[in-house]
Motif scaffolding. Structure first.
Motif, PDB file in Angstrom:
ATOM      1  N   GLY A 251      23.585  34.265  45.403  1.00  0.00           N
ATOM      2  CA  GLY A 251      23.385  33.743  44.053  1.00  0.00           C
ATOM      3  C   GLY A 251      23.767  34.721  42.964  1.00  0.00           C
ATOM      4  N   ALA A 252      24.787  35.531  43.228  1.00  0.00           N
ATOM      5  CA  ALA A 252      25.230  36.543  42.259  1.00  0.00           C
ATOM      6  C   ALA A 252      26.729  36.391  42.009  1.00  0.00           C
ATOM      7  N   PRO A 253      27.122  35.401  41.204  1.00  0.00           N
ATOM      8  CA  PRO A 253      28.551  35.176  40.969  1.00  0.00           C
ATOM      9  C   PRO A 253      29.291  36.388  40.423  1.00  0.00           C
ATOM     10  N   ALA A 254      28.601  37.255  39.690  1.00  0.00           N
ATOM     11  CA  ALA A 254      29.259  38.462  39.171  1.00  0.00           C
ATOM     12  C   ALA A 254      29.698  39.372  40.306  1.00  0.00           C
ATOM     13  N   GLY A 255      29.056  39.271  41.459  1.00  0.00           N
ATOM     14  CA  GLY A 255      29.430  40.064  42.614  1.00  0.00           C
ATOM     15  C   GLY A 255      30.755  39.666  43.223  1.00  0.00           C
ATOM     16  N   MET A 256      31.310  38.552  42.761  1.00  0.00           N
ATOM     17  CA  MET A 256      32.608  38.096  43.258  1.00  0.00           C
ATOM     18  C   MET A 256      33.765  38.908  42.699  1.00  0.00           C
ATOM     19  N   VAL A 257      33.521  39.695  41.681  1.00  0.00           N
ATOM     20  CA  VAL A 257      34.604  40.401  40.992  1.00  0.00           C
ATOM     21  C   VAL A 257      35.340  41.351  41.933  1.00  0.00           C
ATOM     22  N   THR A 258      34.613  42.200  42.649  1.00  0.00           N
ATOM     23  CA  THR A 258      35.269  43.172  43.535  1.00  0.00           C
ATOM     24  C   THR A 258      36.066  42.495  44.638  1.00  0.00           C
ATOM     25  N   PRO A 259      35.489  41.529  45.380  1.00  0.00           N
ATOM     26  CA  PRO A 259      36.311  40.863  46.397  1.00  0.00           C
ATOM     27  C   PRO A 259      37.526  40.144  45.793  1.00  0.00           C
ATOM     28  N   ALA A 260      37.368  39.587  44.603  1.00  0.00           N
ATOM     29  CA  ALA A 260      38.494  38.892  43.972  1.00  0.00           C
ATOM     30  C   ALA A 260      39.611  39.872  43.608  1.00  0.00           C
ATOM     31  N   ILE A 261      39.242  41.026  43.076  1.00  0.00           N
ATOM     32  CA  ILE A 261      40.246  42.037  42.735  1.00  0.00           C
ATOM     33  C   ILE A 261      40.961  42.516  43.994  1.00  0.00           C
ATOM     34  N   LEU A 262      40.188  42.784  45.042  1.00  0.00           N
ATOM     35  CA  LEU A 262      40.803  43.232  46.293  1.00  0.00           C
ATOM     36  C   LEU A 262      41.725  42.152  46.866  1.00  0.00           C
ATOM     37  N   PHE A 263      41.313  40.899  46.795  1.00  0.00           N
ATOM     38  CA  PHE A 263      42.157  39.795  47.262  1.00  0.00           C
ATOM     39  C   PHE A 263      43.487  39.793  46.518  1.00  0.00           C
ATOM     40  N   VAL A 264      43.417  39.919  45.198  1.00  0.00           N
ATOM     41  CA  VAL A 264      44.634  39.915  44.371  1.00  0.00           C
ATOM     42  C   VAL A 264      45.523  41.111  44.702  1.00  0.00           C
ATOM     43  N   LEU A 265      44.938  42.262  45.009  1.00  0.00           N
ATOM     44  CA  LEU A 265      45.729  43.442  45.361  1.00  0.00           C
ATOM     45  C   LEU A 265      46.302  43.349  46.781  1.00  0.00           C
ATOM     46  N   LEU A 266      45.619  42.647  47.671  1.00  0.00           N
ATOM     47  CA  LEU A 266      46.109  42.496  49.046  1.00  0.00           C
ATOM     48  C   LEU A 266      47.236  41.455  49.149  1.00  0.00           C
ATOM     49  N   ALA A 267      47.234  40.478  48.265  1.00  0.00           N
ATOM     50  CA  ALA A 267      48.235  39.406  48.330  1.00  0.00           C
ATOM     51  C   ALA A 267      49.678  39.919  48.270  1.00  0.00           C
ATOM     52  N   PRO A 268      50.029  40.829  47.342  1.00  0.00           N
ATOM     53  CA  PRO A 268      51.415  41.308  47.345  1.00  0.00           C
ATOM     54  C   PRO A 268      51.773  42.112  48.596  1.00  0.00           C
ATOM     55  N   ILE A 269      50.779  42.745  49.210  1.00  0.00           N
ATOM     56  CA  ILE A 269      51.058  43.465  50.459  1.00  0.00           C
ATOM     57  C   ILE A 269      51.408  42.454  51.543  1.00  0.00           C
ATOM     58  N   ALA A 270      50.606  41.416  51.667  1.00  0.00           N
ATOM     59  CA  ALA A 270      50.883  40.388  52.678  1.00  0.00           C
ATOM     60  C   ALA A 270      52.249  39.744  52.439  1.00  0.00           C
ATOM     61  N   TRP A 271      52.545  39.452  51.183  1.00  0.00           N
ATOM     62  CA  TRP A 271      53.825  38.817  50.854  1.00  0.00           C
ATOM     63  C   TRP A 271      54.990  39.790  51.050  1.00  0.00           C
ATOM     64  N   GLY A 272      54.835  40.995  50.559  1.00  0.00           N
ATOM     65  CA  GLY A 272      55.915  41.972  50.628  1.00  0.00           C
ATOM     66  C   GLY A 272      56.210  42.447  52.042  1.00  0.00           C
ATOM     67  N   ARG A 273      55.244  42.374  52.919  1.00  0.00           N
ATOM     68  CA  ARG A 273      55.428  42.808  54.312  1.00  0.00           C
ATOM     69  C   ARG A 273      55.600  41.622  55.260  1.00  0.00           C
ATOM     70  N   ARG A 274      55.914  40.447  54.721  1.00  0.00           N
ATOM     71  CA  ARG A 274      56.051  39.249  55.547  1.00  0.00           C
ATOM     72  C   ARG A 274      57.152  39.369  56.591  1.00  0.00           C
ATOM     73  N   GLU A 275      58.199  40.150  56.316  1.00  0.00           N
ATOM     74  CA  GLU A 275      59.260  40.348  57.315  1.00  0.00           C
ATOM     75  C   GLU A 275      58.705  41.061  58.540  1.00  0.00           C
ATOM     76  N   GLN A 276      57.825  42.011  58.330  1.00  0.00           N
ATOM     77  CA  GLN A 276      57.212  42.711  59.453  1.00  0.00           C
ATOM     78  C   GLN A 276      56.318  41.759  60.245  1.00  0.00           C
ATOM     79  N   LEU A 277      55.625  40.888  59.553  1.00  0.00           N
ATOM     80  CA  LEU A 277      54.786  39.899  60.230  1.00  0.00           C
ATOM     81  C   LEU A 277      55.647  38.952  61.051  1.00  0.00           C
ATOM     82  N   SER A 278      56.750  38.516  60.465  1.00  0.00           N
ATOM     83  CA  SER A 278      57.670  37.635  61.177  1.00  0.00           C
ATOM     84  C   SER A 278      58.223  38.315  62.426  1.00  0.00           C
ATOM     85  N   ALA A 279      58.606  39.586  62.305  1.00  0.00           N
ATOM     86  CA  ALA A 279      59.123  40.331  63.455  1.00  0.00           C
ATOM     87  C   ALA A 279      58.046  40.501  64.520  1.00  0.00           C
TER      88      ALA A 279
END
Length: 136
Positions: A101-129
């Motif tokens: 019941g602490a919506p403000a606690g979502m900030v850190t996971p949301a920021i980390l999610f946003v920072l992880l997304a370009p890594i997943a996208w940018g390294r998609r060739e490695q995932l495909s391989a």
């Protein structure tokens, strides 16, 4: 048949920025997030008591964070590690908002999610391989 390296297909600057993100986020997950869960940091113990799933869940989350943090530092595992950590961050945000019941606690996971997304996208060739090598 020509093979391109991830650095060549992404561009040198993008490749370096992704590595910088991978190192910083990987170290964050290992040092600031997983290790305190393992050594019984009082806040971590209290937080997982509030969640109500038991202290085994603290260790499970710690193992997932440790594996993901290390995976970000291993070139062929960076994309699957980023995707796994993104899933973990969805769970963390949900837990903060709904279970605790602490919506403000979502900030850190949301920021980390946003920072992880370009890594997943940018390294998609490695995932495909990695996936194509497993299907052979």
């Amino acid at each position: 048949m020509t093979t391109s390296t991830p650095a060549a297909s992404l561009g040198r600057t993008t490749h370096r920025v992704l590595w910088g993100l991978q190192i910083v986020i990987g170290l964050f997950f290992v040092i600031a997030s997983a290790i305190p869960k393992f050594y019984g940091d009082p806040f971590a113990v209290w937080l997982f008591e509030q969640i109500g799933a038991g202290q085994w869940f603290r260790f499970l989350v710690g193992v997932l964070e440790l594996a993901g943090g290390i995976g970000l530092l291993i070139p062929r595992l960076a994309a699957p590690a980023a995707i796994g950590l993104m899933g973990l961050m969805i769970g963390a945000a949900f837990t903060q908002a709904v279970v605790l019941g602490a919506p403000a606690g979502m900030v850190t996971p949301a920021i980390l999610f946003v920072l992880l997304a370009p890594i997943a996208w940018g390294r998609r060739e490695q995932l495909s391989a990695l996936l194509s090598s497993r299907t052979r």
